[in-house]
Motif scaffolding. Sequence first.
Motif, PDB file in Angstrom:
ATOM      1  N   LEU A 245      38.658  38.768  36.579  1.00  0.00           N
ATOM      2  CA  LEU A 245      38.329  40.178  36.744  1.00  0.00           C
ATOM      3  C   LEU A 245      37.764  40.781  35.467  1.00  0.00           C
ATOM      4  O   LEU A 245      36.862  41.626  35.513  1.00  0.00           O
ATOM      5  N   MET A 246      38.287  40.380  34.317  1.00  0.00           N
ATOM      6  CA  MET A 246      37.789  40.906  33.060  1.00  0.00           C
ATOM      7  C   MET A 246      36.528  40.187  32.584  1.00  0.00           C
ATOM      8  O   MET A 246      35.750  40.735  31.800  1.00  0.00           O
ATOM      9  N   LYS A 247      36.290  38.993  33.050  1.00  0.00           N
ATOM     10  CA  LYS A 247      35.138  38.219  32.586  1.00  0.00           C
ATOM     11  C   LYS A 247      33.831  38.736  33.167  1.00  0.00           C
ATOM     12  O   LYS A 247      32.820  38.800  32.461  1.00  0.00           O
ATOM     13  N   TYR A 248      33.846  39.117  34.446  1.00  0.00           N
ATOM     14  CA  TYR A 248      32.617  39.545  35.113  1.00  0.00           C
ATOM     15  C   TYR A 248      32.483  41.064  35.053  1.00  0.00           C
ATOM     16  O   TYR A 248      33.478  41.795  35.095  1.00  0.00           O
ATOM     17  N   ASN A 249      31.236  41.513  35.006  1.00  0.00           N
ATOM     18  CA  ASN A 249      30.984  42.947  34.914  1.00  0.00           C
ATOM     19  C   ASN A 249      31.330  43.670  36.201  1.00  0.00           C
ATOM     20  O   ASN A 249      31.909  44.755  36.182  1.00  0.00           O
ATOM     21  N   THR A 250      30.968  43.102  37.337  1.00  0.00           N
ATOM     22  CA  THR A 250      31.157  43.751  38.630  1.00  0.00           C
ATOM     23  C   THR A 250      31.882  42.795  39.564  1.00  0.00           C
ATOM     24  O   THR A 250      31.569  41.598  39.603  1.00  0.00           O
ATOM     25  N   ILE A 251      32.830  43.334  40.318  1.00  0.00           N
ATOM     26  CA  ILE A 251      33.575  42.576  41.310  1.00  0.00           C
ATOM     27  C   ILE A 251      33.184  43.094  42.690  1.00  0.00           C
ATOM     28  O   ILE A 251      33.339  44.295  42.967  1.00  0.00           O
ATOM     29  N   VAL A 252      32.687  42.221  43.533  1.00  0.00           N
ATOM     30  CA  VAL A 252      32.243  42.587  44.870  1.00  0.00           C
ATOM     31  C   VAL A 252      33.209  41.960  45.875  1.00  0.00           C
ATOM     32  O   VAL A 252      33.294  40.727  45.984  1.00  0.00           O
ATOM     33  N   PHE A 253      33.949  42.799  46.593  1.00  0.00           N
ATOM     34  CA  PHE A 253      34.893  42.350  47.607  1.00  0.00           C
ATOM     35  C   PHE A 253      34.254  42.490  48.980  1.00  0.00           C
ATOM     36  O   PHE A 253      33.583  43.494  49.270  1.00  0.00           O
ATOM     37  N   SER A 254      34.482  41.496  49.819  1.00  0.00           N
ATOM     38  CA  SER A 254      34.179  41.696  51.230  1.00  0.00           C
ATOM     39  C   SER A 254      35.300  42.506  51.872  1.00  0.00           C
ATOM     40  O   SER A 254      36.433  42.532  51.375  1.00  0.00           O
ATOM     41  N   LEU A 255      35.001  43.166  52.966  1.00  0.00           N
ATOM     42  CA  LEU A 255      36.002  44.027  53.598  1.00  0.00           C
ATOM     43  C   LEU A 255      37.220  43.235  54.076  1.00  0.00           C
ATOM     44  O   LEU A 255      38.357  43.687  53.874  1.00  0.00           O
ATOM     45  N   PRO A 256      37.073  42.049  54.688  1.00  0.00           N
ATOM     46  CA  PRO A 256      38.289  41.262  55.013  1.00  0.00           C
ATOM     47  C   PRO A 256      39.074  40.845  53.780  1.00  0.00           C
ATOM     48  O   PRO A 256      40.315  40.806  53.818  1.00  0.00           O
ATOM     49  N   ALA A 257      38.398  40.524  52.686  1.00  0.00           N
ATOM     50  CA  ALA A 257      39.115  40.133  51.467  1.00  0.00           C
ATOM     51  C   ALA A 257      39.882  41.310  50.883  1.00  0.00           C
ATOM     52  O   ALA A 257      40.999  41.147  50.379  1.00  0.00           O
ATOM     53  N   LEU A 258      39.313  42.504  50.949  1.00  0.00           N
ATOM     54  CA  LEU A 258      40.005  43.687  50.434  1.00  0.00           C
ATOM     55  C   LEU A 258      41.266  43.985  51.237  1.00  0.00           C
ATOM     56  O   LEU A 258      42.325  44.286  50.668  1.00  0.00           O
ATOM     57  N   GLU A 259      41.180  43.900  52.552  1.00  0.00           N
ATOM     58  CA  GLU A 259      42.358  44.149  53.387  1.00  0.00           C
ATOM     59  C   GLU A 259      43.435  43.101  53.161  1.00  0.00           C
ATOM     60  O   GLU A 259      44.633  43.418  53.104  1.00  0.00           O
ATOM     61  N   LEU A 260      43.034  41.824  53.024  1.00  0.00           N
ATOM     62  CA  LEU A 260      44.014  40.771  52.771  1.00  0.00           C
ATOM     63  C   LEU A 260      44.620  40.901  51.383  1.00  0.00           C
ATOM     64  O   LEU A 260      45.819  40.622  51.188  1.00  0.00           O
ATOM     65  N   LEU A 261      43.842  41.340  50.407  1.00  0.00           N
ATOM     66  CA  LEU A 261      44.364  41.544  49.052  1.00  0.00           C
ATOM     67  C   LEU A 261      45.420  42.630  49.028  1.00  0.00           C
ATOM     68  O   LEU A 261      46.497  42.451  48.436  1.00  0.00           O
ATOM     69  N   GLU A 262      45.147  43.751  49.665  1.00  0.00           N
ATOM     70  CA  GLU A 262      46.134  44.826  49.699  1.00  0.00           C
ATOM     71  C   GLU A 262      47.390  44.395  50.457  1.00  0.00           C
ATOM     72  O   GLU A 262      48.512  44.745  50.065  1.00  0.00           O
ATOM     73  N   GLU A 263      47.225  43.650  51.517  1.00  0.00           N
ATOM     74  CA  GLU A 263      48.394  43.204  52.289  1.00  0.00           C
ATOM     75  C   GLU A 263      49.299  42.313  51.452  1.00  0.00           C
ATOM     76  O   GLU A 263      50.525  42.482  51.434  1.00  0.00           O
TER      77      GLU A 263
END
Length: 304
Positions: A245-263
């Motif tokens: 997360l700190m290495k890359y300038n921008t983090i692009v999440f897909s919508l299923p990945a975002l929901e699974l991450l929060e869960e």
Amino acid sequence: RMLLRPCWRVVAQSATRSAWTTTPEAATDRKTPEEYQRTLWRPPTSPFVQTPQAWVSTLHSVQDERVSLIDLHPSIFRAPPRVDLLHRNLVWQQVYRNVQMTKQLSKAEMPGGGKKPWPQKKTGRAHVGSIRSPQFIRGGFANGVRGPRTWFYMLPDSIRLQGLCVALSLKYAQSDVQVVESLGAVPEGADATFLHDMAETRNWGYSVLFVDAGEETMSGGLLEACDSVPSFNVMPLFGLNCYSLMKYNTIVFSLPALELLEERLLRQLHTAGPANKKYRYIDYKDAILEQEDKREHPKFAPYV
């Protein structure tokens, strides 16, 4: 961020930009903005906590096409800025994958020196038993480095969990967290020029990390396009960490990945009982030693 645009980006011609346009079939399959809305699990009841929001975009074309606005969970994307916990995670990740392979030979392991160089007495010289003693220039090392050596240790799960939330919160505060509908929407046959134009148009910066729900959902032209650009990478959700997360300038999440991450994060934040597990070095020794063979890429130079 506008001042940090790289000079090596390739600006596509108008004919190339017109090739990456959205087809009418893809436009008809899109959902309405109301269908993207979701209910947050156990949102904070304090009136002083604001709910962060993010735009949902598409990857059908170079231009940023926003389809809806969704809410993000404050416990993950509005975490307190504990930089000390983030620093502990970064140091831990840099240390545990470091293996010292240097091994210095001792006096007994050095070749030669089997005969006593001179008599013990009546020479006026020091008492020496072998020319491979540490005081000689070609002697062994008395207290040398004895590799392979590792500094492997495990952080508590609670520190790792809080550090990940802090990293996500800092990236969101810097407007470096982007949400897209699907990573598979990249057209087939997309090349490095397509990714460079997309990053230039959407102001993503030098390096971008695409995160999807799993390896089985990674499809489309994104994987082939990222193979030709060392600073663009695709990662499944189970490999997400603070260092990336700190290495890359921008983090692009897909919508299923975002929901699974929060869960998954909310389940660990609100679970009952101890969160720490018992880790043994012998269970992870093979995986740690195998990382040394995969550091050098046969085609690209290492990107730091």
